[in-house]
Each structure stands twice: as structure tokens, then as C-alpha cells.
Design a protein around this motif. Structure first.
Motif, PDB file in Angstrom:
ATOM      1  N   LYS A  25      24.810 -45.206  45.899  1.00  0.00           N
ATOM      2  CA  LYS A  25      25.036 -43.793  46.167  1.00  0.00           C
ATOM      3  C   LYS A  25      26.287 -43.275  45.471  1.00  0.00           C
ATOM      4  O   LYS A  25      26.398 -42.080  45.175  1.00  0.00           O
ATOM      5  CB  LYS A  25      25.172 -43.567  47.683  1.00  0.00           C
ATOM      6  N   ILE A  26      27.241 -44.167  45.208  1.00  0.00           N
ATOM      7  CA  ILE A  26      28.502 -43.760  44.594  1.00  0.00           C
ATOM      8  C   ILE A  26      28.355 -43.765  43.078  1.00  0.00           C
ATOM      9  O   ILE A  26      27.900 -44.742  42.487  1.00  0.00           O
ATOM     10  CB  ILE A  26      29.644 -44.707  45.006  1.00  0.00           C
ATOM     11  N   THR A  27      28.753 -42.662  42.442  1.00  0.00           N
ATOM     12  CA  THR A  27      28.681 -42.547  40.995  1.00  0.00           C
ATOM     13  C   THR A  27      30.071 -42.693  40.381  1.00  0.00           C
ATOM     14  O   THR A  27      31.086 -42.642  41.086  1.00  0.00           O
ATOM     15  CB  THR A  27      28.084 -41.191  40.576  1.00  0.00           C
ATOM     16  N   LEU A  28      30.098 -42.837  39.062  1.00  0.00           N
ATOM     17  CA  LEU A  28      31.382 -42.934  38.363  1.00  0.00           C
ATOM     18  C   LEU A  28      32.183 -41.649  38.532  1.00  0.00           C
ATOM     19  O   LEU A  28      33.414 -41.691  38.710  1.00  0.00           O
ATOM     20  CB  LEU A  28      31.142 -43.215  36.874  1.00  0.00           C
ATOM     21  N   LEU A  29      31.519 -40.492  38.508  1.00  0.00           N
ATOM     22  CA  LEU A  29      32.228 -39.228  38.708  1.00  0.00           C
ATOM     23  C   LEU A  29      32.829 -39.140  40.100  1.00  0.00           C
ATOM     24  O   LEU A  29      33.918 -38.582  40.275  1.00  0.00           O
ATOM     25  CB  LEU A  29      31.287 -38.047  38.465  1.00  0.00           C
ATOM     26  N   ASP A  30      32.127 -39.685  41.103  1.00  0.00           N
ATOM     27  CA  ASP A  30      32.690 -39.712  42.458  1.00  0.00           C
ATOM     28  C   ASP A  30      34.004 -40.475  42.477  1.00  0.00           C
ATOM     29  O   ASP A  30      34.975 -40.062  43.128  1.00  0.00           O
ATOM     30  CB  ASP A  30      31.708 -40.365  43.436  1.00  0.00           C
ATOM     31  N   ILE A  31      34.038 -41.587  41.752  1.00  0.00           N
ATOM     32  CA  ILE A  31      35.239 -42.421  41.728  1.00  0.00           C
ATOM     33  C   ILE A  31      36.382 -41.703  41.007  1.00  0.00           C
ATOM     34  O   ILE A  31      37.508 -41.636  41.502  1.00  0.00           O
ATOM     35  CB  ILE A  31      34.949 -43.768  41.031  1.00  0.00           C
ATOM     36  N   LEU A  32      36.099 -41.182  39.840  1.00  0.00           N
ATOM     37  CA  LEU A  32      37.162 -40.589  39.017  1.00  0.00           C
ATOM     38  C   LEU A  32      37.666 -39.269  39.582  1.00  0.00           C
ATOM     39  O   LEU A  32      38.857 -38.965  39.500  1.00  0.00           O
ATOM     40  CB  LEU A  32      36.664 -40.392  37.586  1.00  0.00           C
ATOM     41  N   GLU A  33      36.767 -38.461  40.184  1.00  0.00           N
ATOM     42  CA  GLU A  33      37.145 -37.129  40.627  1.00  0.00           C
ATOM     43  C   GLU A  33      37.346 -37.037  42.136  1.00  0.00           C
ATOM     44  O   GLU A  33      37.726 -35.977  42.644  1.00  0.00           O
ATOM     45  CB  GLU A  33      36.089 -36.122  40.176  1.00  0.00           C
ATOM     46  N   GLY A  34      37.085 -38.127  42.857  1.00  0.00           N
ATOM     47  CA  GLY A  34      37.331 -38.121  44.299  1.00  0.00           C
ATOM     48  C   GLY A  34      36.325 -37.329  45.096  1.00  0.00           C
ATOM     49  O   GLY A  34      36.636 -36.825  46.182  1.00  0.00           O
ATOM     50  N   THR A  35      35.098 -37.199  44.592  1.00  0.00           N
ATOM     51  CA  THR A  35      34.055 -36.471  45.322  1.00  0.00           C
ATOM     52  C   THR A  35      33.094 -37.466  45.965  1.00  0.00           C
ATOM     53  O   THR A  35      33.071 -38.646  45.627  1.00  0.00           O
ATOM     54  CB  THR A  35      33.277 -35.553  44.369  1.00  0.00           C
ATOM     55  N   GLY A  36      32.280 -36.966  46.851  1.00  0.00           N
ATOM     56  CA  GLY A  36      31.231 -37.806  47.421  1.00  0.00           C
ATOM     57  C   GLY A  36      31.713 -38.718  48.526  1.00  0.00           C
ATOM     58  O   GLY A  36      32.596 -38.382  49.321  1.00  0.00           O
ATOM     59  N   SER A  37      31.162 -39.938  48.545  1.00  0.00           N
ATOM     60  CA  SER A  37      31.366 -40.872  49.645  1.00  0.00           C
ATOM     61  C   SER A  37      32.776 -41.461  49.645  1.00  0.00           C
ATOM     62  O   SER A  37      33.517 -41.366  48.668  1.00  0.00           O
ATOM     63  CB  SER A  37      30.334 -42.007  49.557  1.00  0.00           C
ATOM     64  N   VAL A  38      33.101 -42.094  50.762  1.00  0.00           N
ATOM     65  CA  VAL A  38      34.374 -42.804  50.887  1.00  0.00           C
ATOM     66  C   VAL A  38      34.348 -44.032  49.984  1.00  0.00           C
ATOM     67  O   VAL A  38      33.348 -44.756  49.919  1.00  0.00           O
ATOM     68  CB  VAL A  38      34.608 -43.233  52.353  1.00  0.00           C
ATOM     69  N   ILE A  39      35.462 -44.276  49.285  1.00  0.00           N
ATOM     70  CA  ILE A  39      35.524 -45.386  48.336  1.00  0.00           C
ATOM     71  C   ILE A  39      35.691 -46.702  49.098  1.00  0.00           C
ATOM     72  O   ILE A  39      36.623 -46.851  49.901  1.00  0.00           O
ATOM     73  CB  ILE A  39      36.702 -45.213  47.359  1.00  0.00           C
ATOM     74  N   PRO A  40      34.822 -47.680  48.879  1.00  0.00           N
ATOM     75  CA  PRO A  40      34.945 -48.971  49.579  1.00  0.00           C
ATOM     76  C   PRO A  40      36.161 -49.764  49.087  1.00  0.00           C
ATOM     77  O   PRO A  40      36.707 -49.498  48.018  1.00  0.00           O
ATOM     78  CB  PRO A  40      33.643 -49.701  49.209  1.00  0.00           C
ATOM     79  N   GLN A  41      36.548 -50.765  49.849  1.00  0.00           N
ATOM     80  CA  GLN A  41      37.609 -51.686  49.459  1.00  0.00           C
ATOM     81  C   GLN A  41      37.013 -52.826  48.623  1.00  0.00           C
ATOM     82  O   GLN A  41      35.851 -53.166  48.755  1.00  0.00           O
ATOM     83  CB  GLN A  41      38.296 -52.259  50.701  1.00  0.00           C
ATOM     84  N   GLY A  42      37.852 -53.415  47.762  1.00  0.00           N
ATOM     85  CA  GLY A  42      37.401 -54.555  46.972  1.00  0.00           C
ATOM     86  C   GLY A  42      36.435 -54.136  45.878  1.00  0.00           C
ATOM     87  O   GLY A  42      36.450 -53.005  45.388  1.00  0.00           O
ATOM     88  N   LYS A  43      35.580 -55.083  45.469  1.00  0.00           N
ATOM     89  CA  LYS A  43      34.615 -54.808  44.403  1.00  0.00           C
ATOM     90  C   LYS A  43      33.351 -54.176  44.970  1.00  0.00           C
ATOM     91  O   LYS A  43      32.912 -54.530  46.065  1.00  0.00           O
ATOM     92  CB  LYS A  43      34.249 -56.104  43.676  1.00  0.00           C
ATOM     93  N   PHE A  44      32.781 -53.271  44.212  1.00  0.00           N
ATOM     94  CA  PHE A  44      31.552 -52.622  44.655  1.00  0.00           C
ATOM     95  C   PHE A  44      30.809 -52.088  43.433  1.00  0.00           C
ATOM     96  O   PHE A  44      31.383 -51.912  42.352  1.00  0.00           O
ATOM     97  CB  PHE A  44      31.850 -51.484  45.631  1.00  0.00           C
ATOM     98  N   ASP A  45      29.506 -51.838  43.617  1.00  0.00           N
ATOM     99  CA  ASP A  45      28.669 -51.324  42.536  1.00  0.00           C
ATOM    100  C   ASP A  45      28.704 -49.795  42.507  1.00  0.00           C
ATOM    101  O   ASP A  45      28.787 -49.139  43.562  1.00  0.00           O
ATOM    102  CB  ASP A  45      27.224 -51.784  42.705  1.00  0.00           C
ATOM    103  N   ILE A  46      28.656 -49.237  41.289  1.00  0.00           N
ATOM    104  CA  ILE A  46      28.578 -47.792  41.131  1.00  0.00           C
ATOM    105  C   ILE A  46      27.447 -47.448  40.160  1.00  0.00           C
ATOM    106  O   ILE A  46      27.060 -48.263  39.319  1.00  0.00           O
ATOM    107  CB  ILE A  46      29.898 -47.191  40.599  1.00  0.00           C
TER     108      ILE A  46
END
Length: 502
Positions: A442-463
Motif C-alpha cells: 500500500k505504501i508507495t515511493l511518493l508516500d515515503i519521500l513526501e510524507g503522504t499516505g500510511s504511517v511509515i513502518p520501522q525497519g525494512k519494508f516493501d514499497i
């Protein structure tokens, strides 16, 4: 006879005199005039190219001429935009000193060339000369285009066409289609084989998929079948009757002709390939065709015809594509500040080779364009540009040496988070394509870089880095982790310490 010779000599003398007058007595063309001329000439070429792209052109000679037109057009627009954006930067410097000038092309005030400018005035004049020759040879092409039926029933915008269609591969597409529809000589084997070779992320699968959904191809073959490496390793002949591998089937076909697609990832030697095809002569009907794709040139001898090489497009072509995605139907000249930032972001991307290996130009430019469109103001675009520049420093080899104790290597790429400059998204540079029925993250690269969408998990995770909107609609999944910019120490799965220096 003497009269003819005198007339010829007189004509030569007249032309020579005209040439000398044009060269030495007429005033030199200014940069402003050259840019005006370049702009209108590019518009004329663009109209022809877009008209051709809206028609089903199959003639290889015309496609070759269109390819030449595109190359000249892409290079011309890149040069023109470079001059405009460079002038925009110098205009800002002038305003700092209380000097203001209009940046529109109609009132363009050319700036002096600095060390950072890619092109000189001489390059500009050469481009104008090249376009003059190109336009002079375009008249026959325009006439012949009328003989080909239009593919669209209503007008379309360039950016909508690029969003929905494969960009820059019309000639390659028609070459593959021509191979598939061409009947093999009786003396040869039952079926023809076309190898398609190219690096990862260049678009081999996209090209093949577009060929397979072409109506001409679907009407020609009774079945379209996709096979993979596993089918070559586990079987001594091709099991073409397995319904799970059939991607398209014509129920009204009177003659059985198969189109078999091999998308190879691993290595296979030529001997094994020849044995496989030889054993399949009895199961693949005459008139069928085989396409085999791979990154390695080792498969070029697998074919019964010359292999098709797919290379990445030129920098100028990608800029034309990127600009259309970012600005859509809007005129970039009406937003000179944004246009200048967009070009600087684009150049930062292409100056960092690591990005091309990471996701490929089309994916990364699509993602960047989407990010820019979602935050259409100078402040946000400058933040994105700052991230690109910082990424360059963080991904330099010297910096990676300093991370040797952090178990970081060249298999990772550092991406600055736009929403938080104190953090990086560290992406493992090996993707996988989601299975047909697999649910993508569910988490996309744009979510990670721009802080949108779901809560960011701890540790390693798939995007989810990219979900293609073009066939074959693949979903590219990467593994990543968020790390702090300062010397904060974290631990990986093996309990080893990991830190990142500022």
C-alpha cells in the motif's frame, strides 16, 4: 552552345555574389532572431510528427524519416529550452541588482554565455540550419501521410497521448509487426524467431505487450502464448496447449498460427535453445512466430532474422517527454521559473547515472513529474530540486566508502525525503515484479519521500515504486528502510550497528 555556357557562367557568378553578400554584407542574425526562427521551425516539425503519430504508418522508409524528424525536434526543443532557462537564471541575477527584463520570447534579451551553458550561439545557428534542411525534405512525407488512415477519431493533446501510449517506439513497433505478418519462405523451418535485446528497464516487455494487443497481430494469430525460463528448463519441448499460458485466443480462427513469447531472465546456451526448437517443430504449426527477449546479446544467434536492439532514448527525447508530463497542455513559457526548475531537476537526474540503473528513465521521470504536479509552486519545486542535489552527494563513491562499516554497498541508493531533510530513504537496488494475483504494498515511493499516505513502518519494508499504466501493467516492488541523516545508530536484522553521517 556558347550562349548556354555564358548563361551557366552568369548563373554561377550571380549565386556566388549572392552568397558573398549574404555572408559578409548582410547584418549577422542575432540570438533573439535565431531563437524566434528556431521556435517556429520546431512548431512546423512538431505538427508533422504529431500528424504522423496519429496515423497507422507501416512503411519502413517513412518510419525512418519520422525517426530522423523526431531526433531533430527533440534536440531542437532541448536546446531552445536550455537557452530560455539559462536566461531565466540570469534574469534573476539581474533583478537582484535592480535590473528587470521580460523573459518572453517576443521580448527575449539573450544573456551572455557562461561556463555552465551547454550550447553556444554557434550551436543555435547550426540547429536552425539543420532544421531548414529537415523541413525542405518534409514535403513528400506530408503528402504520403495522407495515404495512411488516422488512428484517432478526435483530436488529442500530446501529453494525453504520452500518458496513454508507448513513447518513442513507433519504428520498433512496426518492425516487429512486419516480422510477425511476413510469411516465412517454405525452405525454412515452420516458424520464424525474432530476438529482442536491451538493458533492464528499457521497455522490452512494454514493446512486446503493445505488439500483442495490436489488432493486426491478434487477427493474424489464433493464439498468443507467453513462456518463461522455467518452461525452458523443465521441458524438452514447448507445451503450447497449456491453457494457463495462453494470453489471447481467437475462437473464430480457421487456421492455427501461434505467436510464442519467451521473456528470458536467466542464461540459456544456444545449443539448448536449438534442441528445444527442433523438438518443437511438430507441435508449433507452420506460419507461427516466436519472439525471445533478454538483456544479453548472447541470444542474437537464436533468431532466424536480424535481432532488434532496444536502447534508451536520447536525453533530448526524455526531456520532451518529461516536459509534456509536467506541464500538460500549459505553455512552460508562461511559467518561466517553474520551467527553469523543472529543467534543472531533469539535468540533475541525467547527471546521476545511478538513477538510470535504479528504476529506469521512464519510471523515475513519471514519478518525478507526478510529484511536481501535485505541488505546483516554486517553493516546493525548489525543495525537490534540493533533494536531487543532495542525493548526488550522498550517492557519490567517496561517501559510500565512509559507509563500509554500516554494511552499505552499491546495491543501495539514498533518496532524500522531501518532507524531512533529516532522513533518507535507503532503497535496495533490486526490484521484483508483483505476481499476477499478488497484492502490491500500500505504501508507495511518493508516500515515503513526501510524507503522504500510511504511517511509515520501522525497519525494512516493501514499497511500490511504480505501477505501470501501460500494458503489461506491471507493479515494481522494492525493499527500503528509513535512516536518520545524523550519526544516529540503528541495528540491522543481524544486530550489526548501522549509522549515517551528515
Amino acid at each position: 552552345m556558347d550562349a548556354a555556357i555564358s548563361a551557366t557562367i552568369g548563373e554561377i557568378a550571380t549565386r556566388s555574389l549572392s552568397f558573398l553578400i549574404d555572408k559578409y554584407l548582410k547584418p549577422a542574425t542575432s540570438k533573439e532572431d535565431s531563437m524566434h526562427k528556431l521556435q517556429w521551425m520546431l512548431l512546423r516539425v512538431r505538427l508533422t510528427v504529431e500528424e504522423a503519430e496519429g496515423r497507422c504508418v507501416s512503411n519502413q522508409a517513412m518510419l525512418q524519416q519520422l525517426r530522423t524528424l523526431r531526433k531533430v525536434m527533440y534536440k531542437g526543443y532541448y536546446m531552445l529550452d536550455t537557452f530560455i532557462c539559462h536566461a531565466s537564471e540570469e534574469e534573476k541575477d539581474k533583478k537582484v541588482h535592480g535590473v528587470s527584463h521580460s523573459l518572453s520570447l517576443s521580448k527575449f534579451s539573450p544573456a551572455k554565455r557562461s561556463a555552465g551553458t551547454k550550447y553556444s550561439t554557434e550551436n543555435l545557428e547550426q540547429m536552425v540550419g539543420s532544421l531548414e534542411i529537415t523541413i525542405a525534405s518534409m514535403s513528400e512525407l506530408v503528402i504520403f501521410l495522407r495515404n495512411y488512415p488516422p488512428m484517432f477519431r478526435q483530436p488529442y493533446n500530446t501529453y494525453l497521448f504520452m500518458e496513454k501510449c508507448m513513447f518513442g517506439r513507433q519504428m520498433e513497433m512496426e518492425r516487429v509487426v512486419n516480422f510477425l505478418l511476413h510469411e516465412e519462405p517454405p525452405a525454412r523451418c515452420n516458424f520464424g524467431v525474432l530476438p529482442i535485446v536491451g538493458p533492464g528497464k528499457v521497455g522490452k516487455s512494454t514493446l512486446v505487450e503493445h505488439v500483442c494487443i495490436d489488432e493486426r497481430v491478434r487477427n493474424h494469430f489464433s493464439h498468443v502464448i507467453f513462456l518463461s525460463d522455467d518452461d525452458l528448463r523443465e521441458e524438452k519441448e514447448l507445451k503450447i496447449r497449456d491453457g494457463s499460458r495462453i494470453k489471447h485466443k481467437r475462437s473464430d480462427s480457421d487456421e492455427e498460427k501461434l505467436l510464442v513469447i519467451f521473456e528470458l531472465v536467466g542464461n540459456i546456451d544456444e545449443g539448448s535453445w536449438r534442441k528445444l526448437l527442433s523438438a518443437s517443430q511438430s507441435t508449433i504449426p507452420r506460419g507461427s512466430k516466436v519472439i525471445v527477449t533478454h538483456r544479453s546479446e548472447n541470444i542474437i544467434n537464436f533468431g532466424t532474422t536480424q535481432a532488434l536492439y532496444l536502447n534508451f532514448l536520447s536525453r533530448e527525447a526524455y526531456w520532451y517527454f518529461f516536459k509534456a508530463l509536467v506541464f500538460g497542455s500549459a505553455d512552460p513559457e508562461e511559467q518561466p521559473k517553474l520551467a527553469s526548475i523543472a529543467m534543472e531537476i531533469f539535468d540533475e537526474y541525467f547527471d546521476q547515472d545511478i538513477y538510470k540503473a535504479f528504476a529506469g528513465p521512464f519510471i523515475f521521470l513519471h514519478k518525478t513529474a507526478r510529484s511536481l504536479k501535485s505541488s505546483g509552486n516554486v517553493h516546493n519545486w525548489n525543495r525537490i530540486l534540493a533533494c536531487f542535489k543532495d542525493n548526488r552527494r550522498q550517492n557519490e563513491p567517496g561517501f559510500r566508502k565512509g559507509l563500509s562499516d554500516c554494511t552499505m554497498n552499491n546495491d543501495h541508493i539514498f533518496l532524500q525525503r522531501v518532507v524531512d531533510f533529516s532522513q533518507y530513504c535507503v532503497v535496495h537496488n533490486h526490484d521484483r515484479i508483483a505476481l499476477v494475483n499478488e497484492e502490491a504494498p500500500k505504501i508507495t515511493l511518493l508516500d515515503i519521500l513526501e510524507g503522504t499516505g500510511s504511517v511509515i513502518p520501522q525497519g525494512k519494508f516493501d514499497i511500490l515504486v511504480w505501477e505501470s499504466h501501460l500494458p503489461p501493467y506491471q507493479k515494481y516492488i522494492y525493499n527500503c528502510q528509513i535512516l536518520e541523516r545524523d550519526c544516529k545508530v540503528t541495528r540491522n536484522d543481524q544486530g550489526q550497528k548501522r549509522k549515517i553521517s551528515s
